[in-house]
Scaffold this motif. Structure first.
Motif, PDB file in Angstrom:
ATOM      1  N   LEU A 134       6.758   0.695 -23.962  1.00  0.00           N
ATOM      2  CA  LEU A 134       5.419   1.260 -23.833  1.00  0.00           C
ATOM      3  C   LEU A 134       5.496   2.511 -22.978  1.00  0.00           C
ATOM      4  CD1 LEU A 134       2.325   1.058 -24.199  1.00  0.00           C
ATOM      5  CD2 LEU A 134       2.288  -0.336 -22.127  1.00  0.00           C
ATOM      6  N   ASP A 135       5.063   3.629 -23.550  1.00  0.00           N
ATOM      7  CA  ASP A 135       4.972   4.894 -22.821  1.00  0.00           C
ATOM      8  C   ASP A 135       3.522   5.334 -22.823  1.00  0.00           C
ATOM      9  OD1 ASP A 135       7.757   5.230 -22.388  1.00  0.00           O
ATOM     10  OD2 ASP A 135       7.989   6.026 -24.407  1.00  0.00           O
ATOM     11  N   VAL A 136       3.031   5.730 -21.663  1.00  0.00           N
ATOM     12  CA  VAL A 136       1.677   6.259 -21.545  1.00  0.00           C
ATOM     13  C   VAL A 136       1.758   7.610 -20.859  1.00  0.00           C
ATOM     14  CG1 VAL A 136      -0.626   5.926 -20.550  1.00  0.00           C
ATOM     15  CG2 VAL A 136       0.658   3.950 -21.407  1.00  0.00           C
ATOM     16  N   GLU A 137       1.077   8.583 -21.438  1.00  0.00           N
ATOM     17  CA  GLU A 137       1.012   9.910 -20.841  1.00  0.00           C
ATOM     18  C   GLU A 137      -0.449  10.194 -20.491  1.00  0.00           C
ATOM     19  OE1 GLU A 137       2.103  14.476 -22.026  1.00  0.00           O
ATOM     20  OE2 GLU A 137       3.292  12.853 -22.899  1.00  0.00           O
ATOM     21  N   PHE A 138      -0.709  10.373 -19.205  1.00  0.00           N
ATOM     22  CA  PHE A 138      -2.063  10.641 -18.727  1.00  0.00           C
ATOM     23  C   PHE A 138      -2.320  12.139 -18.822  1.00  0.00           C
ATOM     24  CE2 PHE A 138      -0.377   6.923 -16.512  1.00  0.00           C
ATOM     25  CZ  PHE A 138      -1.305   5.974 -16.900  1.00  0.00           C
ATOM     26  N   LYS A 139      -3.397  12.515 -19.507  1.00  0.00           N
ATOM     27  CA  LYS A 139      -3.664  13.931 -19.769  1.00  0.00           C
ATOM     28  C   LYS A 139      -4.946  14.439 -19.123  1.00  0.00           C
ATOM     29  CE  LYS A 139      -1.125  14.002 -24.082  1.00  0.00           C
ATOM     30  NZ  LYS A 139      -0.227  15.116 -23.894  1.00  0.00           N
ATOM     31  N   GLY A 140      -5.808  13.535 -18.674  1.00  0.00           N
ATOM     32  CA  GLY A 140      -7.059  13.970 -18.081  1.00  0.00           C
ATOM     33  C   GLY A 140      -7.755  12.832 -17.364  1.00  0.00           C
ATOM     34  N   GLN A 141      -8.661  13.189 -16.479  1.00  0.00           N
ATOM     35  CA  GLN A 141      -9.411  12.199 -15.728  1.00  0.00           C
ATOM     36  C   GLN A 141     -10.576  11.673 -16.557  1.00  0.00           C
ATOM     37  OE1 GLN A 141     -10.661  13.633 -11.891  1.00  0.00           O
ATOM     38  NE2 GLN A 141      -8.718  14.707 -11.569  1.00  0.00           N
ATOM     39  N   VAL A 142     -10.954  10.450 -16.262  1.00  0.00           N
ATOM     40  CA  VAL A 142     -12.137   9.843 -16.872  1.00  0.00           C
ATOM     41  C   VAL A 142     -13.031   9.379 -15.733  1.00  0.00           C
ATOM     42  CG1 VAL A 142     -13.016   8.019 -18.365  1.00  0.00           C
ATOM     43  CG2 VAL A 142     -10.799   9.077 -18.868  1.00  0.00           C
ATOM     44  N   HIS A 143     -14.286   9.791 -15.777  1.00  0.00           N
ATOM     45  CA  HIS A 143     -15.259   9.425 -14.754  1.00  0.00           C
ATOM     46  C   HIS A 143     -16.318   8.498 -15.355  1.00  0.00           C
ATOM     47  CE1 HIS A 143     -13.745  12.489 -11.968  1.00  0.00           C
ATOM     48  NE2 HIS A 143     -13.590  13.237 -13.051  1.00  0.00           N
ATOM     49  N   TYR A 144     -16.863   7.649 -14.515  1.00  0.00           N
ATOM     50  CA  TYR A 144     -17.921   6.736 -14.926  1.00  0.00           C
ATOM     51  C   TYR A 144     -19.233   7.497 -15.011  1.00  0.00           C
ATOM     52  CZ  TYR A 144     -20.847   2.596 -14.942  1.00  0.00           C
ATOM     53  OH  TYR A 144     -21.740   1.631 -15.289  1.00  0.00           O
ATOM     54  N   PRO A 145     -20.054   7.255 -16.000  1.00  0.00           N
ATOM     55  CA  PRO A 145     -19.871   6.393 -17.179  1.00  0.00           C
ATOM     56  C   PRO A 145     -19.145   7.163 -18.284  1.00  0.00           C
ATOM     57  CG  PRO A 145     -22.081   7.294 -17.212  1.00  0.00           C
ATOM     58  CD  PRO A 145     -21.412   7.832 -15.962  1.00  0.00           C
ATOM     59  N   ALA A 146     -18.531   6.415 -19.209  1.00  0.00           N
ATOM     60  CA  ALA A 146     -17.834   7.064 -20.322  1.00  0.00           C
ATOM     61  C   ALA A 146     -17.655   6.077 -21.474  1.00  0.00           C
ATOM     62  CB  ALA A 146     -16.462   7.565 -19.867  1.00  0.00           C
TER      63      ALA A 146
END
Length: 149
Positions: free
Chosen positions: A68-80
Motif C-alpha cells: 500500500l502506497d499513499v501519496e498526500f497531495k493536499g490538505q482537507v479541512h472540515y467539513p468536506a
C-alpha cells in the motif's frame, strides 16, 4: 476522476464512492489526519472489490493486501465531501494493482496504489486470477494502449 499519469492521457476511474469527512477524522489543526486518508481509501477499495472482484472469485479465497502506497497531495479541512475513484491498473498472474485518487471539490488531495494477491485460503499459496478478473482490466488497458505516445 482521471489518472493523469497514464501515457500522458487521462484514463477514467471505473468505480467512485463518496464519503463525508467526520469529526473523528480530524487532527488538532482541524485537518484530515493521515490515518483517515488510509481509512477512506480502504473503504473505497472494499467497495470496488465487493462490487467488481468478489462476484467473480467468491469468498473461499483471500484477497491479500501486500503493498500500500499513499501519496498526500493536499490538505482537507472540515467539513468536506471526499470522492474516491478506484480502478484496476493491472492484473498479473496472481497479483492485481489498484489505483485510487481522492478529491475534494475536484481538487486531488491524495492518490494510492495497492497490490493484492489472490490466495488459496486452505494452503495460503498464491493462485492465478480467473480470466474474468483479467477482463475487468481489459477496457482500461485497451484505452491506454490506444492512446498515441
Amino acid at each position: 476522476m482521471t489518472d493523469p499519469t497514464t501515457a500522458g492521457q487521462p484514463v477514467p476511474f471505473t468505480h467512485v464512492v463518496e464519503d463525508t469527512l467526520r469529526v473523528s477524522d480530524l487532527d488538532f489543526q482541524r485537518h484530515m489526519g493521515n490515518t483517515a486518508f488510509t481509512q477512506v481509501f480502504a473503504n473505497a477499495r472494499f467497495a470496488f472489490l465487493s462490487d467488481e472482484v468478489r462476484p467473480i472469485v467468491g469468498f473461499d479465497v483471500i484477497l491479500a493486501l501486500v503493498k500500500l502506497d499513499v501519496e498526500f497531495k493536499g490538505q482537507v479541512h472540515y467539513p468536506a465531501v471526499l470522492r474516491t475513484g478506484t480502478r484496476l491498473e493491472k492484473v498479473g498472474r496472481t497479483s492485481m494493482t489498484l489505483l485510487q485518487e481522492m478529491s475534494v471539490d475536484g481538487r486531488v488531495v491524495a492518490t494510492s496504489r495497492s497490490v493484492f494477491v489472490h490466495t488459496d485460503r486452505a494452503s495460503g499459496k498464491s493462485i492465478p486470477w480467473p480470466d474474468a478478473v483479467h477482463e475487468l482490466a481489459s477496457p482500461v488497458l485497451a484505452e491506454t494502449a490506444a492512446v498515441p505516445s
